[in-house]
Design an enzyme around this catalytic site. Structure first.
Site, PDB file in Angstrom:
ATOM      1  N   SER A 191       0.853  -1.190   0.000  1.00  0.00           N
ATOM      2  CA  SER A 191       0.000   0.000   0.000  1.00  0.00           C
ATOM      3  C   SER A 191       0.883   1.232   0.000  1.00  0.00           C
ATOM      4  O   SER A 191       2.015   1.201   0.506  1.00  0.00           O
ATOM      5  CB  SER A 191      -0.887   0.009   1.250  1.00  0.00           C
ATOM      6  OG  SER A 191      -1.525   1.262   1.413  1.00  0.00           O
ATOM      7  N   TYR A 250      -1.514  -0.212  10.125  1.00  0.00           N
ATOM      8  CA  TYR A 250      -1.670  -0.804   8.787  1.00  0.00           C
ATOM      9  C   TYR A 250      -0.505  -0.385   7.895  1.00  0.00           C
ATOM     10  O   TYR A 250       0.100  -1.218   7.208  1.00  0.00           O
ATOM     11  CB  TYR A 250      -2.995  -0.350   8.186  1.00  0.00           C
ATOM     12  CG  TYR A 250      -3.234  -0.799   6.766  1.00  0.00           C
ATOM     13  CD1 TYR A 250      -3.644  -2.094   6.488  1.00  0.00           C
ATOM     14  CD2 TYR A 250      -3.069   0.086   5.700  1.00  0.00           C
ATOM     15  CE1 TYR A 250      -3.879  -2.507   5.181  1.00  0.00           C
ATOM     16  CE2 TYR A 250      -3.303  -0.309   4.400  1.00  0.00           C
ATOM     17  CZ  TYR A 250      -3.702  -1.606   4.139  1.00  0.00           C
ATOM     18  OH  TYR A 250      -3.931  -2.004   2.846  1.00  0.00           O
ATOM     19  N   LYS A 282       2.444  -2.698   6.038  1.00  0.00           N
ATOM     20  CA  LYS A 282       2.714  -2.695   4.604  1.00  0.00           C
ATOM     21  C   LYS A 282       4.157  -2.298   4.313  1.00  0.00           C
ATOM     22  O   LYS A 282       4.763  -2.785   3.350  1.00  0.00           O
ATOM     23  CB  LYS A 282       1.732  -1.773   3.884  1.00  0.00           C
ATOM     24  CG  LYS A 282       0.290  -2.278   3.943  1.00  0.00           C
ATOM     25  CD  LYS A 282       0.139  -3.676   3.350  1.00  0.00           C
ATOM     26  CE  LYS A 282      -1.289  -4.127   3.275  1.00  0.00           C
ATOM     27  NZ  LYS A 282      -1.474  -5.453   2.656  1.00  0.00           N
TER      28      LYS A 282
END
Length: 251
Positions: free
Chosen positions: A143, A156, A160
Site C-alpha cells: 500500500s 496498517y 505494509k
C-alpha cells in the site's frame, strides 16, 4: 496478451471480491487456472462461478493466518491442477483507526500477523511445495501507506512497510528462479477501503493528478504483468499504483 498463462496455476489469497478477485479474473482471462481463498465459502463459490467454474478456478475457505488453512490450500491446488507457479499475497486487514500511540496492541499484533507474518508463511508453503524446485513468481499487495506516513492507519501502514521489506528480502534469497515483487496501491474503490472515500469520493479524488480513485482492475493488470514473463527482469520492486497522489505528498 491472451494465453500468456496457459498451463500455469496461481494461488491468490483474499480473492472473493475486490482487488484479489480482479487479479484472479485477469489471470484466468490470460489462460491460467487459480485457487482463491478468503474466509467466507459462499462468497468464494460465487467468485469461482464468475471465473468460469471449476475448470478454471477452485476455492478454499479459511483464515489467511491459519497454518492448517495454508496447508489445505496448497494441497488442494496441487491435487486439482498439479502445480503452483505463482502466489499473490493479497489478504490484508485494518481493524483499527486512530493514532498509533493509542492503538490497541492486540489489534496491532493481529494486523502484523495477517499482513506480514502470514505472507511469509504462504511464501514458505508454496516454496517448499513447488516453487523451490520449479521456479515462479510471488507478488505481495502492499500500500502507499507503507511508503509515507498515513495518519489514522499507522499500524496498517507499518505492516505494509514491513511487507515491502519482506518482498525485497525474498527477492534476494529466491533469485534467480523465483521473482518476488510488490504493488503499492492508493485508494481503490473496494468494500475494504470504503471508509476512506464513501460519501466524499470527488473530494478525495481531487487530490489525485488523474482525478479519480483506483478500480480493482487497475491493480489486477499490474499484478499479472509482474507474474508474467513480460517482467522477466524485474524482482524486488514495489510498483506504486496511485493515480499520482504520492507526487503531491498524499496517500
Amino acid at each position: 496478451m491472451a494465453g500468456r498463462f496457459d498451463g500455469q496455476v496461481a494461488i491468490v489469497t483474499g480473492a472473493s471480491r475486490g482487488i484479489g478477485l480482479a487479479i484472479a479474473q485477469r489471470f484466468v482471462a490470460d489462460g491460467g487456472k487459480v485457487c482463491i481463498t478468503a474466509r467466507k465459502a459462499e462468497a468464494l463459490a460465487e467468485a469461482v462461478e464468475s471465473l468460469g467454474g471449476s475448470e478454471h478456478a477452485i476455492f478454499v475457505a479459511g483464515s489467511a493466518d491459519d497454518e492448517a488453512h495454508q496447508d489445505e490450500t496448497v494441497a488442494t491446488t496441487l491435487a486439482a491442477f498439479g502445480r503452483i507457479d505463482f502466489l499473490v499475497n493479497n489478504t490484508g486487514i485494518n481493524p483499527t483507526y486512530g493514532r498509533m500511540i493509542d492503538v490497541d496492541l492486540g489489534a496491532a499484533e493481529k494486523t502484523m500477523r495477517v499482513n506480514v507474518v502470514s505472507a511469509i508463511a504462504w511464501a514458505q508453503k508454496v516454496y517448499h511445495a513447488w516453487l523451490g524446485d520449479h521456479g515462479g513468481a510471488i507478488v505481495n499487495i502492499a500500500s502507499v501507506a507503507g511508503l509515507l506516513p498515513a495518519p489514522g492507519i499507522g499500524v496498517y501502514g507499518a505492516s505494509k512497510a514491513a511487507l515491502i521489506h519482506v518482498t525485497e528480502e525474498l527477492a534476494v534469497e529466491l533469485g534467480p528462479d523465483i521473482r518476488v515483487n510488490a504493488v503499492a496501491p492508493a485508494v481503490v474503490k473496494t468494500k475494504f477501503a470504503t471508509a476512506l472515500y464513501e460519501g466524499r469520493e470527488e473530494e478525495v479524488a481531487a487530490a489525485y493528478p488523474l482525478k479519480r480513485l483506483g478500480e480493482p482492475d487497475d491493480i489486477g493488470s499490474v499484478v499479472t504483468f509482474l507474474l508474467s514473463q513480460d517482467s522477466a527482469w524485474v524482482t524486488g520492486q514495489t510498483i506504486t499504483i496511485d493515480g499520482g497522489v504520492t507526487l503531491t505528498g498524499g496517500v
